[in-house]
Design a protein around this motif. Sequence first.
Motif, PDB file in Angstrom:
ATOM      1  N   PRO A  40       0.805  -1.227   0.000  1.00  0.00           N
ATOM      2  CA  PRO A  40       0.000   0.000   0.000  1.00  0.00           C
ATOM      3  C   PRO A  40       0.835   1.272   0.000  1.00  0.00           C
ATOM      4  O   PRO A  40       0.436   2.263  -0.617  1.00  0.00           O
ATOM      5  CB  PRO A  40      -0.827  -0.113   1.282  1.00  0.00           C
ATOM      6  N   PHE A  41       1.998   1.266   0.659  1.00  0.00           N
ATOM      7  CA  PHE A  41       2.887   2.427   0.617  1.00  0.00           C
ATOM      8  C   PHE A  41       3.202   2.774  -0.840  1.00  0.00           C
ATOM      9  O   PHE A  41       3.086   3.916  -1.261  1.00  0.00           O
ATOM     10  CB  PHE A  41       4.214   2.136   1.332  1.00  0.00           C
ATOM     11  N   SER A  42       3.618   1.778  -1.589  1.00  0.00           N
ATOM     12  CA  SER A  42       4.015   2.000  -2.973  1.00  0.00           C
ATOM     13  C   SER A  42       2.845   2.417  -3.844  1.00  0.00           C
ATOM     14  O   SER A  42       2.964   3.311  -4.674  1.00  0.00           O
ATOM     15  CB  SER A  42       4.638   0.734  -3.551  1.00  0.00           C
ATOM     16  N   THR A  43       1.704   1.768  -3.664  1.00  0.00           N
ATOM     17  CA  THR A  43       0.549   2.075  -4.502  1.00  0.00           C
ATOM     18  C   THR A  43       0.025   3.472  -4.241  1.00  0.00           C
ATOM     19  O   THR A  43      -0.246   4.230  -5.182  1.00  0.00           O
ATOM     20  CB  THR A  43      -0.557   1.033  -4.274  1.00  0.00           C
ATOM     21  N   ILE A  44      -0.109   3.842  -2.982  1.00  0.00           N
ATOM     22  CA  ILE A  44      -0.583   5.185  -2.648  1.00  0.00           C
ATOM     23  C   ILE A  44       0.421   6.218  -3.135  1.00  0.00           C
ATOM     24  O   ILE A  44       0.049   7.253  -3.693  1.00  0.00           O
ATOM     25  CB  ILE A  44      -0.838   5.305  -1.135  1.00  0.00           C
ATOM     26  N   SER A  45       1.683   5.936  -2.965  1.00  0.00           N
ATOM     27  CA  SER A  45       2.729   6.840  -3.441  1.00  0.00           C
ATOM     28  C   SER A  45       2.655   7.008  -4.954  1.00  0.00           C
ATOM     29  O   SER A  45       2.850   8.113  -5.479  1.00  0.00           O
ATOM     30  CB  SER A  45       4.095   6.302  -3.036  1.00  0.00           C
ATOM     31  N   LEU A  46       2.359   5.938  -5.664  1.00  0.00           N
ATOM     32  CA  LEU A  46       2.252   6.004  -7.112  1.00  0.00           C
ATOM     33  C   LEU A  46       1.111   6.920  -7.539  1.00  0.00           C
ATOM     34  O   LEU A  46       1.275   7.787  -8.397  1.00  0.00           O
ATOM     35  CB  LEU A  46       2.047   4.602  -7.685  1.00  0.00           C
ATOM     36  N   PHE A  47      -0.056   6.759  -6.922  1.00  0.00           N
ATOM     37  CA  PHE A  47      -1.204   7.592  -7.280  1.00  0.00           C
ATOM     38  C   PHE A  47      -0.950   9.064  -6.955  1.00  0.00           C
ATOM     39  O   PHE A  47      -1.244   9.945  -7.754  1.00  0.00           O
ATOM     40  CB  PHE A  47      -2.466   7.111  -6.562  1.00  0.00           C
ATOM     41  N   VAL A  48      -0.381   9.332  -5.791  1.00  0.00           N
ATOM     42  CA  VAL A  48      -0.111  10.716  -5.408  1.00  0.00           C
ATOM     43  C   VAL A  48       0.958  11.319  -6.313  1.00  0.00           C
ATOM     44  O   VAL A  48       0.882  12.495  -6.678  1.00  0.00           O
ATOM     45  CB  VAL A  48       0.308  10.800  -3.918  1.00  0.00           C
ATOM     46  N   SER A  49       1.930  10.515  -6.730  1.00  0.00           N
ATOM     47  CA  SER A  49       3.001  11.048  -7.576  1.00  0.00           C
ATOM     48  C   SER A  49       2.500  11.415  -8.969  1.00  0.00           C
ATOM     49  O   SER A  49       3.035  12.327  -9.588  1.00  0.00           O
ATOM     50  CB  SER A  49       4.159  10.067  -7.681  1.00  0.00           C
ATOM     51  N   PHE A  50       1.483  10.723  -9.484  1.00  0.00           N
ATOM     52  CA  PHE A  50       0.904  11.111 -10.773  1.00  0.00           C
ATOM     53  C   PHE A  50       0.442  12.560 -10.716  1.00  0.00           C
ATOM     54  O   PHE A  50       0.707  13.352 -11.608  1.00  0.00           O
ATOM     55  CB  PHE A  50      -0.285  10.226 -11.143  1.00  0.00           C
ATOM     56  N   ILE A  51      -0.251  12.896  -9.645  1.00  0.00           N
ATOM     57  CA  ILE A  51      -0.759  14.260  -9.485  1.00  0.00           C
ATOM     58  C   ILE A  51       0.392  15.224  -9.260  1.00  0.00           C
ATOM     59  O   ILE A  51       0.460  16.295  -9.866  1.00  0.00           O
ATOM     60  CB  ILE A  51      -1.760  14.312  -8.315  1.00  0.00           C
ATOM     61  N   SER A  52       1.315  14.848  -8.402  1.00  0.00           N
ATOM     62  CA  SER A  52       2.425  15.722  -8.056  1.00  0.00           C
ATOM     63  C   SER A  52       3.335  16.000  -9.255  1.00  0.00           C
ATOM     64  O   SER A  52       3.703  17.147  -9.513  1.00  0.00           O
ATOM     65  CB  SER A  52       3.225  15.104  -6.909  1.00  0.00           C
ATOM     66  N   ILE A  53       3.702  14.962  -9.996  1.00  0.00           N
ATOM     67  CA  ILE A  53       4.573  15.145 -11.159  1.00  0.00           C
ATOM     68  C   ILE A  53       3.877  16.000 -12.212  1.00  0.00           C
ATOM     69  O   ILE A  53       4.488  16.891 -12.803  1.00  0.00           O
ATOM     70  CB  ILE A  53       5.019  13.792 -11.741  1.00  0.00           C
ATOM     71  N   SER A  54       2.594  15.734 -12.440  1.00  0.00           N
ATOM     72  CA  SER A  54       1.851  16.541 -13.416  1.00  0.00           C
ATOM     73  C   SER A  54       1.843  18.005 -13.006  1.00  0.00           C
ATOM     74  O   SER A  54       2.051  18.896 -13.839  1.00  0.00           O
ATOM     75  CB  SER A  54       0.417  16.038 -13.538  1.00  0.00           C
ATOM     76  N   PHE A  55       1.605  18.249 -11.728  1.00  0.00           N
ATOM     77  CA  PHE A  55       1.602  19.629 -11.247  1.00  0.00           C
ATOM     78  C   PHE A  55       2.953  20.283 -11.453  1.00  0.00           C
ATOM     79  O   PHE A  55       3.050  21.403 -11.964  1.00  0.00           O
ATOM     80  CB  PHE A  55       1.221  19.696  -9.762  1.00  0.00           C
ATOM     81  N   TRP A  56       4.036  19.617 -11.065  1.00  0.00           N
ATOM     82  CA  TRP A  56       5.367  20.224 -11.154  1.00  0.00           C
ATOM     83  C   TRP A  56       5.785  20.453 -12.599  1.00  0.00           C
ATOM     84  O   TRP A  56       6.396  21.477 -12.915  1.00  0.00           O
ATOM     85  CB  TRP A  56       6.404  19.389 -10.408  1.00  0.00           C
ATOM     86  N   LEU A  57       5.469  19.536 -13.478  1.00  0.00           N
ATOM     87  CA  LEU A  57       5.808  19.754 -14.885  1.00  0.00           C
ATOM     88  C   LEU A  57       5.033  20.939 -15.449  1.00  0.00           C
ATOM     89  O   LEU A  57       5.565  21.759 -16.180  1.00  0.00           O
ATOM     90  CB  LEU A  57       5.554  18.485 -15.699  1.00  0.00           C
ATOM     91  N   TYR A  58       3.763  21.019 -15.102  1.00  0.00           N
ATOM     92  CA  TYR A  58       2.956  22.158 -15.549  1.00  0.00           C
ATOM     93  C   TYR A  58       3.509  23.460 -14.978  1.00  0.00           C
ATOM     94  O   TYR A  58       3.673  24.449 -15.687  1.00  0.00           O
ATOM     95  CB  TYR A  58       1.497  21.950 -15.120  1.00  0.00           C
ATOM     96  N   PHE A  59       3.834  23.452 -13.692  1.00  0.00           N
ATOM     97  CA  PHE A  59       4.325  24.657 -13.015  1.00  0.00           C
ATOM     98  C   PHE A  59       5.687  25.086 -13.555  1.00  0.00           C
ATOM     99  O   PHE A  59       5.917  26.275 -13.817  1.00  0.00           O
ATOM    100  CB  PHE A  59       4.401  24.390 -11.514  1.00  0.00           C
ATOM    101  N   LEU A  60       6.594  24.147 -13.734  1.00  0.00           N
ATOM    102  CA  LEU A  60       7.952  24.477 -14.158  1.00  0.00           C
ATOM    103  C   LEU A  60       8.035  24.880 -15.622  1.00  0.00           C
ATOM    104  O   LEU A  60       8.898  25.666 -16.006  1.00  0.00           O
ATOM    105  CB  LEU A  60       8.894  23.307 -13.902  1.00  0.00           C
ATOM    106  N   LEU A  61       7.166  24.317 -16.453  1.00  0.00           N
ATOM    107  CA  LEU A  61       7.259  24.578 -17.885  1.00  0.00           C
ATOM    108  C   LEU A  61       6.465  25.805 -18.339  1.00  0.00           C
ATOM    109  O   LEU A  61       6.410  26.094 -19.514  1.00  0.00           O
ATOM    110  CB  LEU A  61       6.821  23.347 -18.669  1.00  0.00           C
ATOM    111  N   GLN A  62       5.865  26.514 -17.402  1.00  0.00           N
ATOM    112  CA  GLN A  62       5.152  27.743 -17.781  1.00  0.00           C
ATOM    113  C   GLN A  62       6.076  28.911 -17.815  1.00  0.00           C
ATOM    114  O   GLN A  62       7.018  29.072 -17.212  1.00  0.00           O
ATOM    115  CB  GLN A  62       4.029  28.023 -16.803  1.00  0.00           C
TER     116      GLN A  62
END
Length: 142
Positions: free
Chosen positions: A120-142
Amino acid sequence: LNPLLIAGISGWLSSSLNISFPVFLNKTFEMISSIVFPLGLIITGGALIQPRIKTLSKLPVVGAGLKTILMPILVYLFLQLFRPNAEVFYALVPFFALPFMMDRRIVTMEYNIQKENALPFSTISLFVSFISISFWLYFLLQ
Protein backbone atom coordinates in the motif's frame (compact mmCIF):
# COMPACT_ATOMS: atom_id res chain seq x y z
CA LEU A 1 -15.30 -9.57 -23.52
CA ASN A 2 -12.07 -7.88 -22.58
CA PRO A 3 -11.73 -4.35 -24.04
CA LEU A 4 -7.96 -4.73 -24.30
CA LEU A 5 -8.34 -7.91 -26.31
CA ILE A 6 -10.91 -6.29 -28.61
CA ALA A 7 -8.64 -3.26 -29.10
CA GLY A 8 -5.63 -5.46 -29.79
CA ILE A 9 -7.44 -7.57 -32.36
CA SER A 10 -8.96 -4.47 -33.99
CA GLY A 11 -5.54 -2.83 -34.22
CA TRP A 12 -3.98 -5.96 -35.65
CA LEU A 13 -6.75 -6.29 -38.26
CA SER A 14 -6.58 -2.63 -39.29
CA SER A 15 -2.81 -2.84 -39.59
CA SER A 16 -2.77 -6.07 -41.57
CA LEU A 17 -5.54 -4.85 -43.91
CA ASN A 18 -3.84 -1.43 -44.38
CA ILE A 19 -6.90 0.44 -43.16
CA SER A 20 -6.03 4.09 -42.58
CA PHE A 21 -7.85 6.33 -40.16
CA PRO A 22 -8.18 10.12 -40.07
CA VAL A 23 -5.36 11.95 -38.31
CA PHE A 24 -7.43 12.84 -35.24
CA LEU A 25 -8.37 9.19 -34.74
CA ASN A 26 -4.76 8.08 -35.14
CA LYS A 27 -3.65 10.61 -32.51
CA THR A 28 -6.43 9.46 -30.18
CA PHE A 29 -5.49 5.81 -30.63
CA GLU A 30 -1.81 6.62 -30.02
CA MET A 31 -2.58 8.47 -26.78
CA ILE A 32 -4.89 5.73 -25.52
CA SER A 33 -2.43 2.96 -26.43
CA SER A 34 0.37 4.68 -24.54
CA ILE A 35 -1.55 4.55 -21.24
CA VAL A 36 -3.27 1.16 -21.51
CA PHE A 37 -0.48 -1.00 -20.09
CA PRO A 38 0.48 1.27 -17.15
CA LEU A 39 -3.17 1.79 -16.31
CA GLY A 40 -3.76 -1.95 -16.38
CA LEU A 41 -0.89 -2.47 -13.94
CA ILE A 42 -2.21 0.22 -11.62
CA ILE A 43 -5.71 -1.26 -11.66
CA THR A 44 -4.33 -4.74 -11.00
CA GLY A 45 -2.23 -3.46 -8.09
CA GLY A 46 -5.17 -1.55 -6.68
CA ALA A 47 -7.36 -4.65 -6.89
CA LEU A 48 -4.73 -6.70 -5.09
CA ILE A 49 -4.37 -4.34 -2.14
CA GLN A 50 -7.93 -3.01 -1.96
CA PRO A 51 -8.99 -5.19 0.99
CA ARG A 52 -5.87 -4.23 2.95
CA ILE A 53 -6.23 -0.49 2.39
CA LYS A 54 -9.44 -0.46 4.43
CA THR A 55 -7.57 -1.69 7.50
CA LEU A 56 -4.48 0.44 6.92
CA SER A 57 -3.39 3.24 9.18
CA LYS A 58 -2.80 6.80 8.01
CA LEU A 59 0.94 6.20 7.86
CA PRO A 60 1.11 5.26 4.13
CA VAL A 61 -0.92 8.31 3.15
CA VAL A 62 1.26 10.59 5.25
CA GLY A 63 4.43 8.94 3.93
CA ALA A 64 3.28 9.24 0.32
CA GLY A 65 2.35 12.87 0.87
CA LEU A 66 5.68 13.70 2.47
CA LYS A 67 7.65 11.93 -0.25
CA THR A 68 5.77 13.04 -3.34
CA ILE A 69 4.41 16.45 -2.32
CA LEU A 70 6.57 17.92 0.43
CA MET A 71 9.97 16.75 -0.91
CA PRO A 72 9.62 18.47 -4.30
CA ILE A 73 8.51 21.68 -2.56
CA LEU A 74 11.56 21.60 -0.30
CA VAL A 75 13.87 20.86 -3.25
CA TYR A 76 12.31 23.69 -5.25
CA LEU A 77 12.77 26.15 -2.36
CA PHE A 78 16.33 24.94 -1.78
CA LEU A 79 17.19 25.35 -5.46
CA GLN A 80 15.78 28.88 -5.39
CA LEU A 81 18.64 29.81 -3.05
CA PHE A 82 21.27 28.89 -5.64
CA ARG A 83 19.44 30.00 -8.80
CA PRO A 84 20.68 27.17 -11.07
CA ASN A 85 19.74 27.04 -14.73
CA ALA A 86 16.27 25.86 -15.74
CA GLU A 87 17.38 22.35 -16.69
CA VAL A 88 18.32 21.62 -13.09
CA PHE A 89 14.82 22.55 -11.97
CA TYR A 90 13.28 20.46 -14.77
CA ALA A 91 15.29 17.41 -13.74
CA LEU A 92 15.46 17.54 -9.96
CA VAL A 93 12.05 18.74 -8.81
CA PRO A 94 9.99 16.12 -10.71
CA PHE A 95 12.57 13.48 -9.72
CA PHE A 96 11.75 14.05 -6.06
CA ALA A 97 8.04 13.72 -6.87
CA LEU A 98 8.55 10.13 -8.08
CA PRO A 99 6.91 7.37 -6.04
CA PHE A 100 9.06 5.42 -3.63
CA MET A 101 8.97 2.06 -5.33
CA MET A 102 12.69 1.59 -4.85
CA ASP A 103 12.48 2.66 -1.21
CA ARG A 104 9.95 -0.04 -0.33
CA ARG A 105 12.63 -2.52 0.70
CA ILE A 106 14.35 0.05 2.92
CA VAL A 107 11.07 1.10 4.54
CA THR A 108 10.07 -2.49 5.25
CA MET A 109 13.44 -3.37 6.76
CA GLU A 110 13.78 -0.16 8.79
CA TYR A 111 10.37 -0.30 10.44
CA ASN A 112 9.97 -4.09 10.54
CA ILE A 113 6.91 -3.90 8.32
CA GLN A 114 5.80 -7.11 6.69
CA LYS A 115 6.30 -7.10 2.93
CA GLU A 116 2.59 -7.42 2.15
CA ASN A 117 1.92 -4.28 4.21
CA ALA A 118 4.52 -2.35 2.21
CA LEU A 119 2.54 -2.68 -1.02
CA PRO A 120 0.00 0.00 0.00
CA PHE A 121 2.89 2.43 0.62
CA SER A 122 4.02 2.00 -2.97
CA THR A 123 0.55 2.07 -4.50
CA ILE A 124 -0.58 5.19 -2.65
CA SER A 125 2.73 6.84 -3.44
CA LEU A 126 2.25 6.00 -7.11
CA PHE A 127 -1.20 7.59 -7.28
CA VAL A 128 -0.11 10.72 -5.41
CA SER A 129 3.00 11.05 -7.58
CA PHE A 130 0.90 11.11 -10.77
CA ILE A 131 -0.76 14.26 -9.49
CA SER A 132 2.42 15.72 -8.06
CA ILE A 133 4.57 15.14 -11.16
CA SER A 134 1.85 16.54 -13.42
CA PHE A 135 1.60 19.63 -11.25
CA TRP A 136 5.37 20.22 -11.15
CA LEU A 137 5.81 19.75 -14.88
CA TYR A 138 2.96 22.16 -15.55
CA PHE A 139 4.33 24.66 -13.01
CA LEU A 140 7.95 24.48 -14.16
CA LEU A 141 7.26 24.58 -17.89
CA GLN A 142 5.15 27.74 -17.78
